[in-house]
Design an enzyme around this catalytic site. Structure first.
Site, PDB file in Angstrom:
ATOM      1  N   HIS A  68       7.586 -54.265 -17.599  1.00  0.00           N
ATOM      2  CA  HIS A  68       8.541 -54.350 -16.498  1.00  0.00           C
ATOM      3  C   HIS A  68       8.160 -55.492 -15.554  1.00  0.00           C
ATOM      4  O   HIS A  68       6.984 -55.687 -15.252  1.00  0.00           O
ATOM      5  CB  HIS A  68       8.581 -53.038 -15.720  1.00  0.00           C
ATOM      6  CG  HIS A  68       8.979 -51.872 -16.561  1.00  0.00           C
ATOM      7  ND1 HIS A  68       8.640 -50.570 -16.236  1.00  0.00           N
ATOM      8  CD2 HIS A  68       9.671 -51.791 -17.732  1.00  0.00           C
ATOM      9  CE1 HIS A  68       9.126 -49.738 -17.154  1.00  0.00           C
ATOM     10  NE2 HIS A  68       9.742 -50.459 -18.067  1.00  0.00           N
ATOM     11  N   TYR A 131      -0.680 -47.788  -7.779  1.00  0.00           N
ATOM     12  CA  TYR A 131      -0.378 -49.185  -7.452  1.00  0.00           C
ATOM     13  C   TYR A 131       0.261 -49.293  -6.074  1.00  0.00           C
ATOM     14  O   TYR A 131       1.052 -48.459  -5.653  1.00  0.00           O
ATOM     15  CB  TYR A 131       0.510 -49.837  -8.519  1.00  0.00           C
ATOM     16  CG  TYR A 131       1.810 -49.136  -8.839  1.00  0.00           C
ATOM     17  CD1 TYR A 131       3.025 -49.598  -8.342  1.00  0.00           C
ATOM     18  CD2 TYR A 131       1.843 -48.010  -9.674  1.00  0.00           C
ATOM     19  CE1 TYR A 131       4.224 -48.978  -8.648  1.00  0.00           C
ATOM     20  CE2 TYR A 131       3.030 -47.387  -9.995  1.00  0.00           C
ATOM     21  CZ  TYR A 131       4.224 -47.869  -9.476  1.00  0.00           C
ATOM     22  OH  TYR A 131       5.407 -47.241  -9.786  1.00  0.00           O
TER      23      TYR A 131
END
EC number: 1.1.1.133
Length: 467
Positions: A68, A131
């Site tokens: 992605h 993240y």
């Protein structure tokens, strides 16, 4: 607990950085500083301003996610478990399609710049992947993806994809196509028709340069409709510089809109989209009083503008300071391609006129090429964010001194110029804005970054020779 700076390693993908964290283990488990802004920036990571923290928990070994390419920067790490991470550069340019892979455990992190495809495969059960991102997730955002089995990038997955857990969506991602490469973020120059704008366009030839007719930053609707995500640097050379007209009712409104409200709006956009904002200020934010420091006004000198123009510029400086990544470049006595004092004196010399010029206002000339060169230096040298004085170097001069130099350099007799005082020059006129009598700016902070300013006399000689 004090921990050392992390070790930062570069990769074949520009901007993709591997971070080796200090993992402290004992019988209870481990401790690490997963993100510590001061240390991370000191170690060489971008000060990317994360605004959201996400956790992806993966129950089983073999879960494979990606590839992605989200429109934001990411700092990824593991809370527990182990992964095989893979990245593909999806940005246009020489590195398009470049790959990098790495096994990661909780002691390893990575900074992933926007435009780089990100993916991973879990190598253990119960893997917690975390993240940080510097833009908020929003529903409906579309971004490029790449097939996990793309033959061009040929990622060597440790667990065959046929044995992996892959989402339905990721099973149908497209293959690598140069036609869909993500445009790299660019530099945007605002106010491209002005003296400084033209110099910035020459210094940054790959930048997008817009005039006020193309984008008026004092127009809220125009600013809201602009795609600011396309830029990583915005150079704001747009300003209202009609010092005397700013004292009129109409001029006052325009000056505040262009010099104060517009920079405040740009600072908000800088926070939202993460671009570096460079804004250009003026010696008019000071009153030029006789108690000015001997080496000139410093970046910390208190603001004390005399007129509307200076007041609006001071307000713009304060607004831009709220942007996380900003430079306020404060300058004086600007000379470039267009209408300015040097051009006026050259014209008067050619016509054989004998002007009177004030000799009690002192400062230094600043050529727009010097401003553009200093701007590039600040952006590329890792200089701390903040305000910097930028002028050409050399001793201070009065406008009278500069006028004599111009006459001499163009072959006219400097004795044709007579000195006068500001008071005598203004006389009974009420349409003139007050000027600071001392405009000298201290260049120590700029010099500390490694920039060597060119002498103003040398620059003036070259400017008149070229002109």
């Amino acid at each position: 607990m004090s921990t050392p700076l992390p070790a930062v390693e570069t990769t074949p993908i520009p901007g993709l950085l591997v971070v080796r964290l200090d993992l402290r283990t004992d019988a209870r488990g481990f401790f690490k500083e997963n993100w510590q802004r001061e240390k991370m920036v000191a170690a060489g990571l971008p000060d990317f301003g994360p605004v959201q923290n996400n956790v992806s928990f993966n129950t089983d070994r073999g879960v494979t996610r990606g590839i992605h390419t989200e429109p934001w920067d990411k700092f990824i790490s593991l809370a527990t478990g182990r992964i095989f991470a893979a990245w593909v550069d999806m940005r246009e340019g020489d590195s398009f399609g470049a790959t990098f892979t790495l096994e990661m455990d909780p002691s390893v992190a990575a900074f992933v710049p926007r435009g780089v495809g990100n993916s991973y495969q879990t190598l253990t059960d119960g893997t917690a992947y975390t993240y940080l991102v510097n833009q908020h997730w929003r529903a409906g955002i579309a971004y490029p993806a790449l097939a996990l089995d793309d033959p061009t990038v040929a990622i060597d997955w440790p667990i065959p994809l046929s044995e992996s857990e892959i989402s339905e969506k990721d099973q149908h991602n497209p293959h690598l196509d140069p036609a869909t490469a993500i445009p790299r973020q660019r530099t945007l120059v605002l106010g491209g028709a002005g003296q400084l704008g033209r110099a910035l366009a020459a210094e940054f030839p790959d930048a997008q340069v817009v005039t006020r007719a193309e984008l008026d930053v004092s127009d809220a609707e125009a600013v809201a409709a602009w795609d600011w995500r396309a830029y990583d640097v915005v150079l704001n050379a747009a300003a209202y510089t009609a010092v005397d007209a700013a004292e009129t009712p109409d001029g006052r409104r325009v000056a505040w809109a262009a010099n104060a409200v517009a920079p405040a709006r740009l600072a908000e956009l800088s926070r939202e989209h993460g671009f570096t904002l460079v804004h250009y200020s003026s010696d008019y934010v000071f009153d030029g009083a006789d108690d000015a420091p001997a080496d000139g006004w410093t970046e910390e000198s208190p603001l004390s503008p005399l007129g509307v123009y200076g007041q609006s510029k001071a307000a713009g400086d304060l607004a831009v300071a709220a942007a996380p990544h900003h430079f306020v470049v404060r300058t004086s006595w600007v000379v470039g391609e267009g209408s300015n004092f040097v051009a006026t004196m050259s014209r008067l010399a050619a016509k054989g006129l004998e002007p009177s010029v004030v000799d009690d206002q002192v400062g230094r000339l600043t050529f727009t090429g010097e401003l553009a060169r200093a701007t590039r230096h600040l952006l590329e040298s890792g200089a701390p964010w903040g305000t910097y004085n930028v002028t050409n170097s050399g001793p201070q001069h009065s406008w009278y001194d500069v006028a004599r130099d111009v006459f001499a350099l163009v072959g006219a007799d400097p004795e044709r110029i007579s000195p006068t005082t500001t008071e005598a020059y203004v006389g009974d006129r009420t349409d003139l804005s007050p000027r600071p009598s001392r405009s000298l700016l201290d260049l120590s902070r700029l010099a500390a970054t490694g920039f060597v300013s060119e002498d103003a006399a040398t620059a003036l000689r070259r400017h008149l020779t070229v002109a």
